[in-house]
Each structure stands twice: as C-alpha cells, then as structure tokens.
Design a protein around this motif. Structure first.
Motif, PDB file in Angstrom:
ATOM      1  N   ILE A  16      -9.221 -33.709 -10.710  1.00  0.00           N
ATOM      2  CA  ILE A  16      -8.392 -32.557 -11.064  1.00  0.00           C
ATOM      3  C   ILE A  16      -7.647 -32.078  -9.823  1.00  0.00           C
ATOM      4  O   ILE A  16      -8.253 -31.778  -8.798  1.00  0.00           O
ATOM      5  CB  ILE A  16      -9.239 -31.418 -11.648  1.00  0.00           C
ATOM      6  CG1 ILE A  16      -9.941 -31.883 -12.935  1.00  0.00           C
ATOM      7  CG2 ILE A  16      -8.377 -30.196 -11.947  1.00  0.00           C
ATOM      8  CD1 ILE A  16     -10.829 -30.845 -13.562  1.00  0.00           C
ATOM      9  N   SER A  17      -6.331 -31.995  -9.930  1.00  0.00           N
ATOM     10  CA  SER A  17      -5.513 -31.550  -8.803  1.00  0.00           C
ATOM     11  C   SER A  17      -5.812 -30.104  -8.457  1.00  0.00           C
ATOM     12  O   SER A  17      -6.119 -29.277  -9.326  1.00  0.00           O
ATOM     13  CB  SER A  17      -4.027 -31.703  -9.147  1.00  0.00           C
ATOM     14  OG  SER A  17      -3.217 -31.092  -8.167  1.00  0.00           O
ATOM     15  N   ILE A  18      -5.733 -29.769  -7.167  1.00  0.00           N
ATOM     16  CA  ILE A  18      -5.964 -28.400  -6.704  1.00  0.00           C
ATOM     17  C   ILE A  18      -4.926 -27.446  -7.270  1.00  0.00           C
ATOM     18  O   ILE A  18      -5.148 -26.233  -7.361  1.00  0.00           O
ATOM     19  CB  ILE A  18      -5.935 -28.361  -5.152  1.00  0.00           C
ATOM     20  CG1 ILE A  18      -6.395 -26.991  -4.647  1.00  0.00           C
ATOM     21  CG2 ILE A  18      -4.536 -28.685  -4.648  1.00  0.00           C
ATOM     22  CD1 ILE A  18      -7.821 -26.646  -4.968  1.00  0.00           C
ATOM     23  N   PHE A  19      -3.799 -27.995  -7.698  1.00  0.00           N
ATOM     24  CA  PHE A  19      -2.742 -27.168  -8.286  1.00  0.00           C
ATOM     25  C   PHE A  19      -3.212 -26.490  -9.563  1.00  0.00           C
ATOM     26  O   PHE A  19      -2.808 -25.362  -9.859  1.00  0.00           O
ATOM     27  CB  PHE A  19      -1.503 -28.024  -8.569  1.00  0.00           C
ATOM     28  CG  PHE A  19      -0.453 -27.318  -9.375  1.00  0.00           C
ATOM     29  CD1 PHE A  19       0.402 -26.392  -8.779  1.00  0.00           C
ATOM     30  CD2 PHE A  19      -0.316 -27.570 -10.738  1.00  0.00           C
ATOM     31  CE1 PHE A  19       1.367 -25.743  -9.528  1.00  0.00           C
ATOM     32  CE2 PHE A  19       0.650 -26.927 -11.489  1.00  0.00           C
ATOM     33  CZ  PHE A  19       1.500 -26.010 -10.885  1.00  0.00           C
ATOM     34  N   ILE A  20      -4.068 -27.175 -10.337  1.00  0.00           N
ATOM     35  CA  ILE A  20      -4.490 -26.641 -11.631  1.00  0.00           C
ATOM     36  C   ILE A  20      -5.281 -25.347 -11.506  1.00  0.00           C
ATOM     37  O   ILE A  20      -4.939 -24.349 -12.155  1.00  0.00           O
ATOM     38  CB  ILE A  20      -5.287 -27.715 -12.412  1.00  0.00           C
ATOM     39  CG1 ILE A  20      -4.343 -28.849 -12.831  1.00  0.00           C
ATOM     40  CG2 ILE A  20      -5.984 -27.104 -13.630  1.00  0.00           C
ATOM     41  CD1 ILE A  20      -5.007 -29.962 -13.592  1.00  0.00           C
ATOM     42  N   PRO A  21      -6.355 -25.272 -10.692  1.00  0.00           N
ATOM     43  CA  PRO A  21      -7.063 -23.990 -10.576  1.00  0.00           C
ATOM     44  C   PRO A  21      -6.200 -22.888  -9.972  1.00  0.00           C
ATOM     45  O   PRO A  21      -6.341 -21.710 -10.340  1.00  0.00           O
ATOM     46  CB  PRO A  21      -8.249 -24.320  -9.667  1.00  0.00           C
ATOM     47  CG  PRO A  21      -7.887 -25.577  -8.976  1.00  0.00           C
ATOM     48  CD  PRO A  21      -7.031 -26.340  -9.931  1.00  0.00           C
ATOM     49  N   ILE A  22      -5.302 -23.244  -9.047  1.00  0.00           N
ATOM     50  CA  ILE A  22      -4.409 -22.229  -8.468  1.00  0.00           C
ATOM     51  C   ILE A  22      -3.473 -21.676  -9.541  1.00  0.00           C
ATOM     52  O   ILE A  22      -3.299 -20.462  -9.685  1.00  0.00           O
ATOM     53  CB  ILE A  22      -3.600 -22.819  -7.300  1.00  0.00           C
ATOM     54  CG1 ILE A  22      -4.540 -23.184  -6.144  1.00  0.00           C
ATOM     55  CG2 ILE A  22      -2.533 -21.833  -6.833  1.00  0.00           C
ATOM     56  CD1 ILE A  22      -3.834 -23.872  -4.990  1.00  0.00           C
TER      57      ILE A  22
END
Length: 333
Positions: A16-22
């Motif tokens: 899961i890319s860090i972009f998703i939780p951000i």
C-alpha cells in the motif's frame, strides 16, 4: 465461518502506497469538519424540519458514522498489518458498510424525493410528507443494521505471508464468503440504487423542457432539483461504481483464477485507488445540501436569499408554492 476446500495459489499482496493513508487522513478530516457543520446547522439552526431536512440529516449521519473507524483505517493502511483483533476488524467493516451503503440509499431517496416533489407533486404528495419520509428513514437504518450484522458472525482476520489481514481479497479461507456477499451487495447496494437515480435524473431532465420559461420561480426550483440529482450521479460515478467494479474483479479472480497473479496485482492496485476515491463521498455529500436549498447555503454565508424576500402572496398563488415552502423551510432559523 464459511470456508472452501479448494486449494489456492497464494499471490503476493501488493504494498500500500504511503499516499493512501495520507490522502485518507486529509479526506476524513475534511469530511468530519464539513459534516459536523452540516449536523450543527440541521440540529440548531433549522427549527422546522420537513421531509427534505430529514433525508439530508440522515445522509450527514451516514457520513459522520465513519469517524470512529477512521484512525483504524489509516493505521492499517500505513502498516498493511491488522493488529487490533477480530472484533475491531468486524466493527470497522460494519462502519464502512453502513457508511457507504447508507450514503447510497439516502442519496437515492433524495433523488426519488426530488422527482416526486417536482413531477408528481399533485398525484404523489403523500410520498414526500414528513411522516412517510421519517418511517422510510427508519426502515433504511434497519436494513443497514441487518446488512451489517452478519460481519460479526462470519468475518474473520487471516494470516497472509506473515501479516494479519482484515477484509482482504488475499484471505483465501474467506474467498467464497467475499464472492457471494460482493455479488449480493453489487445488485442491491449499487446497481438498483444507481438505476433508480439515473431514471429520476432522466425524467426530471425531460420534464424541465416543458417548464414555462416565463415562470422564473418554477424554472429555478426545477433546475435546483436537477442539480441535486446530478451531484448524486457524480458521487455514484466517482465514489461508488469504480470500487464495486474493481472489488468484483478481485474476488472473482481470487476464487476462480487464483494462479493469475499478474492480473490480480493490477486489479489490486486499481482497487486501492478506487477504494480511496470512495472515501471522498463524505466531502462531496454536503454539496447536496447547498443545491437542495438556498437557505442552507445562506446559513453558511450569513446572507438572505432574494427569493426569501419575494412577495408572500405570489408564492401562495403559485402552483409550486408547496414545493417552494418545503424548500424554504430547509434552513429556516
């Protein structure tokens, strides 16, 4: 728990890319603020509730209900490892289901309500009254409860490649359960509501062609109803349809074509993107409230609508006066 005896070829879960939780953190925060403001206006500023207010208030509740699960969702997205136990996993999925399908059902009811209020105002007026809409909203919440309760009995966490998963297509032991549930909810929770909303939009768009252009009040009201349903359709297209399509593809591949890992990887990446987009509906739904009534918008801006200052006798003599009064009471303070 429903299991299958098939032997699966386990594909490697995608990171899961860090972009998703951000992105989810920003969206949930904005949605929380917008819906708190909306609920505050409904509860403290709208003194006389009507059928329109009831539907929009329930829609705001479905958007706000995701708040307790938001921290769990963000933390799970950061680590891709569920460490909170089975019960919290079930609770998170229950809130996610109630949030998404509650929004879908109430958006559909708002579209139906606008259609009957404008096109069938004289023949089907009982379907837009406050008592009827109140009972209908209670039925929807009861249906959402029945729809979500099975998660507490059947949904389990699973160990996949050394990490714990909660509602993942890589949970091979629950592949049959996910497949059956997905197709049931695809029809009842997406296809049928979207079709109804699309029909309401088409009928209203056709009806607007026959509106007397001289009657400016009537034209404005019909246009606002079309705009309301248009926003509902946009929310469906952006937030709900893509995630249902990618999820359907994922659960189908994992059950019937478990060795097609390269295709599953692409579908999983697409699913993460569409699932993230689905969270934006909690920010888009408040647009409905502004389109549905000038007075809700004026409550935010502190301005008074020109239509509010129109001559009362004109409104009472208009054949559209009942709908206008219904709209005006939306933000009556």
């Amino acid at each position: 728990m429903l299991n299958t005896s098939r032997n699966f070829t386990t594909c490697q879960p995608q990171h899961i890319s860090i972009f998703i939780p951000i992105f989810l953190g920003v969206i949930f925060f904005i949605g929380f603020v917008l819906n708190c403001i909306s609920l505050w206006i409904f509860w403290f500023r709208v003194k006389q509730w009507n059928s329109t207010v009831i539907l929009q208030f329930n829609l705001a509740i479905t958007d706000a209900i995701i708040t307790p699960a938001a921290p769990l969702i963000i933390m799970y997205s950061l680590t891709d490892h569920w460490t909170f136990g089975t019960i919290l996993c079930q609770f998170k999925v229950f809130l996610l289901s109630t949030h998404m399908y509650g929004s879908i059902y109430f958006l559909t009811l708002i579209s139906i309500h606008r259609y009957f209020s404008v096109v069938r105002n004289d023949k089907r007026k009982a379907l837009t009254t406050k008592p009827f809409i109140t009972k209908l909203s209670i039925i929807v919440w009861g249906f959402l409860l029945v729809q979500g309760i099975p998660f507490f009995f059947f949904l389990q966490t699973s160990e996949v490649h050394g990490v714990t998963k909660c509602l993942s297509i890589h949970q091979n032991d629950q592949a049959v359960l996910f497949f059956v549930w997905n197709w049931i909810i695809f029809f009842s929770g997406l296809l049928i509501p979207f079709t109804i909303t699309l029909i309401c939009y088409s009928l209203l768009s056709r009806y607007i062609l026959n509106v007397n252009p001289i009657n400016n009040l009537t034209t404005v009201m019909v246009n606002k109803s079309v705009q309301t349903i248009s926003v509902s359709l946009i929310i469906f297209i952006i937030c709900f349809i893509p995630v249902h399509i990618t999820r359907t593809m994922g659960v189908t591949i994992i059950l019937f074509f478990p060795s097609m890992c390269s295709i599953l990887e692409k579908v999983e990446v697409a699913y993460y993107i569409t699932w993230t987009l689905s969270g934006t509906n909690c920010c888009m739904d408040p647009i409905i409230y502004c389109f549905a009534s000038d007075r809700f918008n004026n409550t935010l801006t502190g301005r008074r609508s020109l239509r509010q200052r129109q001559d009362v006798s004109f409104r009472r003599s208009s054949p559209w006066s009942s709908l206008e009064q219904d709209n005006n009471r939306l933000s009556l303070a």
